[in-house]
Design a protein around this motif. Structure first.
Motif, mmCIF file in Angstrom:
data_model
loop_
_atom_site.group_PDB
_atom_site.id
_atom_site.type_symbol
_atom_site.label_atom_id
_atom_site.label_comp_id
_atom_site.label_asym_id
_atom_site.label_seq_id
_atom_site.Cartn_x
_atom_site.Cartn_y
_atom_site.Cartn_z
ATOM 1 N N LYS A 91 28.367 44.697 40.241
ATOM 2 C CA LYS A 91 28.716 43.611 39.334
ATOM 3 C C LYS A 91 28.165 43.896 37.948
ATOM 4 N N ASN A 92 28.919 43.464 36.952
ATOM 5 C CA ASN A 92 28.490 43.648 35.572
ATOM 6 C C ASN A 92 28.971 42.463 34.738
ATOM 7 N N THR A 93 28.156 42.039 33.786
ATOM 8 C CA THR A 93 28.487 40.904 32.925
ATOM 9 C C THR A 93 28.489 41.348 31.468
ATOM 10 N N LEU A 127 36.487 53.562 39.494
ATOM 11 C CA LEU A 127 37.848 53.751 39.977
ATOM 12 C C LEU A 127 38.739 52.568 39.654
ATOM 13 N N ASP A 128 38.177 51.377 39.687
ATOM 14 C CA ASP A 128 38.956 50.170 39.421
ATOM 15 C C ASP A 128 38.001 49.044 39.031
ATOM 16 N N VAL A 129 38.551 48.045 38.356
ATOM 17 C CA VAL A 129 37.763 46.889 37.925
ATOM 18 C C VAL A 129 38.502 45.614 38.338
ATOM 19 N N ILE A 130 37.788 44.707 38.979
ATOM 20 C CA ILE A 130 38.355 43.415 39.377
ATOM 21 C C ILE A 130 37.636 42.321 38.602
ATOM 22 N N PRO A 131 38.297 41.731 37.589
ATOM 23 C CA PRO A 131 37.662 40.629 36.852
ATOM 24 C C PRO A 131 37.372 39.456 37.791
ATOM 25 N N GLN A 132 36.199 38.879 37.654
ATOM 26 C CA GLN A 132 35.828 37.714 38.443
ATOM 27 C C GLN A 132 36.038 36.471 37.556
ATOM 28 N N TYR A 156 32.482 41.092 36.026
ATOM 29 C CA TYR A 156 33.422 42.078 36.575
ATOM 30 C C TYR A 156 32.822 42.747 37.802
ATOM 31 N N LEU A 157 33.718 43.074 38.736
ATOM 32 C CA LEU A 157 33.326 43.816 39.926
ATOM 33 C C LEU A 157 33.868 45.235 39.770
ATOM 34 N N LEU A 224 38.749 39.851 45.134
ATOM 35 C CA LEU A 224 37.820 40.705 45.876
ATOM 36 C C LEU A 224 36.399 40.397 45.420
ATOM 37 N N ARG A 225 35.519 40.060 46.374
ATOM 38 C CA ARG A 225 34.145 39.680 46.036
ATOM 39 C C ARG A 225 33.113 40.718 46.456
#
Length: 451
Positions: A91-93, A127-132, A156-157, A224-225
């Motif tokens: 996780k990153n903010t 590889l990929d980023v999923i915004p939370q 972001y995940l 995706l969590r």
């Protein structure tokens, strides 16, 4: 066969097999499977990661040759799934503050995402980023565009893996002369395909049990969590049985036939000895205990990952099990005894309809769920027609040969004589000979003139 529809080709680099599939998607949402091929990859792939490039390239060539022969088409590109033990999430903010209240624009949201993609993880790549969710002021939302605020925090995940995972796969694909149509994160692709919209919205975990690894993906509110790869799979049980001095193939057979993830039988019911190929025997009680102990360890790790996700008590849709190793007997009893989910189901096959052709090659045990999900996710044509020589081309070549100027035989002879004379003239002895001839001709000419 002529290319009438977009034919998609996907490759899965699994821990035990490299698999390839070709198919096309129909308007009604169904998929026509045109071919499925696979080769044993235990000597070149470990835990889903390529470690012997030369052997992997040979396996890949073998699959592609068989598929091209079956399709009667040339494969130009493939979709590739990436997974493996090093795959994980972080996780990153990213935050922005403004001097005065500002309307959040799409450009600002895009800049936050771009800044996040530049995050450096030593030895790993994103590889990929999923915004939370985005925190705008005191509110939390998934769509902050248009909101007035003096601060925004985007969470972001990031799906990351060791840099060589992607590099080695690309090398293998390029070594066989193919382009990469797309790189897909395999565990996410299969989860998005196998889980229903209701399950992803309500909260659900997919546990994909494979040959060398078990992958846990957690969804909540359609996002995706959490994702984790546990380095234990069906082969871990087989190797435990091999420690009892049993051949690997025979150990696999005993596991499938007698193994159980949960046993409530007493000692008397498991007192018999099982006969093996070499005349030796093994106690059924020992075999069941070995299988059950390893399954308990795998499920214990699954429970730990659900806890680490922070959503273990929010999974209203429960747990879905997939993969070839999820076919062990009494797995459902073991799950309810050790994890105690509210709901549970097995995904033995993909949710979309498979049309005839080679659909009979698709086993209904969940082992091909990842491969078919990669096929379903593909969105580009990957093949072209083979180059063929037509009758018209042959006729044209013949006409070109016919119009070429042909030298007459007498002209050829005259040219050869001249060449011989020139050659003789260039030799020392040839020069002396022609000098004498010239002198005699001059004498004769002088005599005739005087007379």
């Amino acid at each position: 066969m002529a290319v009438e529809k977009e034919i998609i080709v996907a490759i899965e680099f699994g821990s035990s097999k490299i698999r390839g599939v070709a198919g096309c998607k129909n308007i009604d949402g169904s998929v026509q499977v045109l071919d499925v091929e696979q080769v044993d990859a235990r000597n070149c792939i470990r835990k889903g990661v390529v470690y012997n490039i030369d052997k992997t390239v040979m396996c890949l060539k073998h699959i592609l040759e068989k598929m091209e022969k079956e399709l009667n088409l040339r494969i130009r590109s493939v979709f590739v799934g990436i997974g493996g033990q090093s795959l994980r999430v972080r996780k990153n903010t990213v935050s922005r503050q403004f001097a005065a209240k500002t309307v959040i624009s799409q450009e600002l949201v895009d800049s936050l995402l771009k800044f996040n993609r530049n995050t450096v993880y030593p030895g790993y790549e994103i590889l990929d980023v999923i915004p939370q969710e985005y925190r705008v002021g005191l509110d939390t939302t998934t769509d902050p565009v248009g909101v007035l605020s003096n601060q925004i925090d985007g969470t972001y995940l990031n799906l990351i893996a060791r840099a060589e995972v992607r590099e080695y796969v690309l090398k293998c694909v390029e070594a066989v002369g193919l382009d990469v149509a797309g790189i897909l994160v395999a565990p996410v692709t299969v989860a998005e395909c196998v889980l229903t919209d209701t399950e992803k919205r309500s909260g659900c975990a997919l546990v994909d049990m494979g040959y060398g690894t078990t992958t846990v993906t957690v969804y909540k509110n359609n996002l995706l969590r959490h994702l984790a790869v546990i380095p234990l799979g069906g082969n871990s049980i087989t190797q435990d049985l091999c420690s009892q001095q049993i051949d690997e193939d025979e150990a696999e057979g005993l596991k499938v036939k007698y193994g159980s993830a949960y046993s409530d039988l007493n000692g008397e019911e498991l007192a018999k000895n099982l006969l093996m190929n070499n005349g030796r025997t093994i106690e059924e009680r020992l075999l069941v205990d070995v299988v059950e102990a390893r399954e308990e360890e795998i499920l214990g790790n699954v429970a730990a990952q659900l806890y680490n996700s922070g959503f273990q008590d929010k999974l209203l849709a429960g747990i879905v099990f997939s993969g070839g190793a999820a076919g062990v007997k009494n797995l459902e009893k073991a799950v309810f005894a050790r994890i105690r989910p509210d709901k549970m189901r097995f995904a033995r096959s993909v949710p979309f309809e498979l049309k005839p052709a080679h659909a009979e090659q698709v086993m209904k045990d969940g082992s091909l769920n990842t491969l078919l999900s990669l096929l379903y996710k593909g969105n580009r044509n990957c093949v072209e027609e083979r180059e063929t020589v037509s009758v018209e081309d042959i006729k044209e070549d013949v006409r070109e040969e016919e119009v070429k100027p042909e030298v007459r035989p007498e002209v050829k002879v005259e040219e050869e004589v001249r060449e011989t004379v020139r050659e003789k003239e260039t030799r020392p002895e040839g020069k002396r000979f022609w000098t004498k001839v010239k002198e005699k001709i001059e004498i004769l000419t002088k005599t005739v003139t005087e007379e």
